[in-house]
Design an enzyme around this catalytic site. Sequence first.
Site, PDB file in Angstrom:
ATOM      1  N   GLU A  57       1.074  -1.241  -0.487  1.00 25.76           N
ATOM      2  CA  GLU A  57      -0.465  -0.247  -0.151  1.00 25.76           C
ATOM      3  C   GLU A  57       0.795   1.714   0.310  1.00 25.76           C
ATOM      4  OE1 GLU A  57      -2.932   1.914   2.861  1.00 25.76           O
ATOM      5  OE2 GLU A  57      -3.110  -0.044   2.986  1.00 25.76           O
ATOM      6  N   ARG A 297       5.935 -12.980   8.957  1.00 23.74           N
ATOM      7  CA  ARG A 297       5.871 -12.132   9.023  1.00 23.74           C
ATOM      8  C   ARG A 297       7.109 -11.537  10.199  1.00 23.74           C
ATOM      9  NH1 ARG A 297       2.220  -8.545   9.637  1.00 23.74           N
ATOM     10  NH2 ARG A 297       3.702  -6.306   9.603  1.00 23.74           N
ATOM     11  N   LYS A 307       3.858   1.437  10.203  1.00 19.78           N
ATOM     12  CA  LYS A 307       4.501   2.329   9.491  1.00 19.78           C
ATOM     13  C   LYS A 307       4.273   3.141  10.413  1.00 19.78           C
ATOM     14  CE  LYS A 307       3.562   0.135   4.694  1.00 19.78           C
ATOM     15  NZ  LYS A 307       2.397   0.032   4.457  1.00 19.78           N
TER      16      LYS A 307
END
Length: 595
Positions: A57, A297, A307
């Site tokens: 994204e 992850r 983020k």
Amino acid sequence: MGMSEKKNPSPSKFETLEVSNFLRQIIDADLASGKHANRLDQAGKPLPSVITRFPPEPNGYLHIGHAKSICLNFGLARDYGHAPNGARCNMRFDDTNPSKEETEYVDSIIDAVRWLGFDWVENGVEHQHYASDYFDQLYAFAEKLIEAGKAYIDSQSADEIHKNRGTFTQLGANSPFRNRSPEENLNLFRDMKAGKYPDGAHVLRLKIDMAHPNIVMRDPVIYRIRHAHHHRTGDKWCIYPLYDFTHCISDALENITHSICTLEFENNRPLYDWVLEALKDVGVFKGPLPKQYEFARLNLTYAITSKRKLLQLVEEKRVDGWDDPRLPTIVGIRRRGFTPESLRLFCERIGVSKADSWIDMSVLEQALRDDLDARAERAFAVLKPLKLIIDNFDPTVEEPCSAPKHPHHEDWGRREFTLTKELWIEADDFMIEPIKGFFRLYPPKDGQPGSRVRLRHGFVIECTGYDADANGEVIAVHANYFADSKSGTPESNNYKVKGNLHWVSAKNAIKAEIRIYDRLFTDPHPDSGDKNFLDAINPNSKQVLTAYLEPSLGNVKAEQRFQFERHGYFVADRVDHTSAKPVFNMCVGLKDTWK
Ligand code: ATP
Ligand code: MG
């Protein structure tokens, strides 16, 4: 690439290790069954039997966790080139959220993936896609689901929708609008699209099951009204599709075979399948449909990869921007001096699994050492300079000396420098009162002579004394040299010394700014539990030194990397370095000394 790094031979030796993992096993099984063997694209051309995608994204800078996903997805495409009709990985920007996405991020993501060594060109065609390219199709498919009675417009408020979704222990409740007719839903949906309603007035939901044990499946919202400008589609749309609807459809439109994502999407997998099956039922897609597979992850100690928290560090100026060499962003890691090869090696070493785990920062650092040891040229740099005066050395003489650029590659040639009466040595290489086991420089004491050491690639010297200032600070060390001890001459073997020091001539050394970085956090898990990650910031994570470098480093280009002997690996700073004002960053020390 600068001449200081040789492309070969070592990195490739790591990259051929193709360790199997559960994803490769799945792909191998699909290749064996020929599941994706005979697919054609819309133009009738054969499609690769393995197609993956990397779907960021564009709402932030990529970080080391994304590097794992990039190396995995693009790495599979690279390694399955032998599959029928080959393999490829698409670059896909998941840009459905209009307010957060910016072109700046798109550019930085493209840069990062390219720098890591990957591309998305197959037979001359670029496979760079945007979910926003599919807005027309996504809208048309939503209408088809409405017509088929599989989606409805809900006019409850966001709060009501949330409340009526239920919890793990409580079933959801049907919306009073759930049984609107397809015609009514279609009209409302078209009016939503036409901009007749304000944000939040209605949403489009799938009609699945409000009593489903998996909350994700309780009539998920797939479209909402957002009167917002989009970075690519401008003001064309005021309704935007949500992730769960967009992602699987984007995958199907791009003929993705294996849609690989992180474990937090495990609960979304049934929805992924539901949407594609529903669209298959109404004739939009035909099999084989893409399948989602989840992997664990990357969690890296002493780092944060959220983020939001990275943004906070940058915005509050706790670091010097997105590319601060202490950040785990790809631009930061790059500026720190990591090579793409070392990151790919790291990703190979950590592997892929379905179990969550922590990877220690030292694993990342070791990958860089292993990469650079074989291909970084060596050089002398004195980081904390102390003057050494060789009293019996002729002040007019510049004695030529040389050293191999790399100890295992004589063919790379030699670096030339000169030894003069006044040199710079490391302040740490001298002690007035040597501690036990200190074999470097110390002065004569109690009738015992001072220590003897070799100046690497130069002469053996014997310490004769030192000068101190009024505060007792040592400001210069004195020594005499032995004229017949020069390295490389047969007589030099007559001298046996335990200390071996690096040095640079005070006459022609290059002054440079050196930035020494340490881990940004003092806590291996700075944001676990209810900890505030800001409390764990290491106040000493950046040190700036004025150092002296050997003259062969006079023409270094930004991003060239070296091993400064006895110190570690250093890179000419990508942003600030010039020949006129050299700036080097420490990438990593020679050994793992971090405790
Ligand atoms: P956001 O919370 O904004 O969605 P994200 O970290 O998931 O952040 P994306 O841009 O959606 O960011 O991620 C792109 C891809 O990278 C996704 O497939 C995601 O699963 C993967 N990814 C993100 N973080 C990690 C990580 N720590 N380890 C491995 N893969 C990751
Ligand atoms: Mg995400």
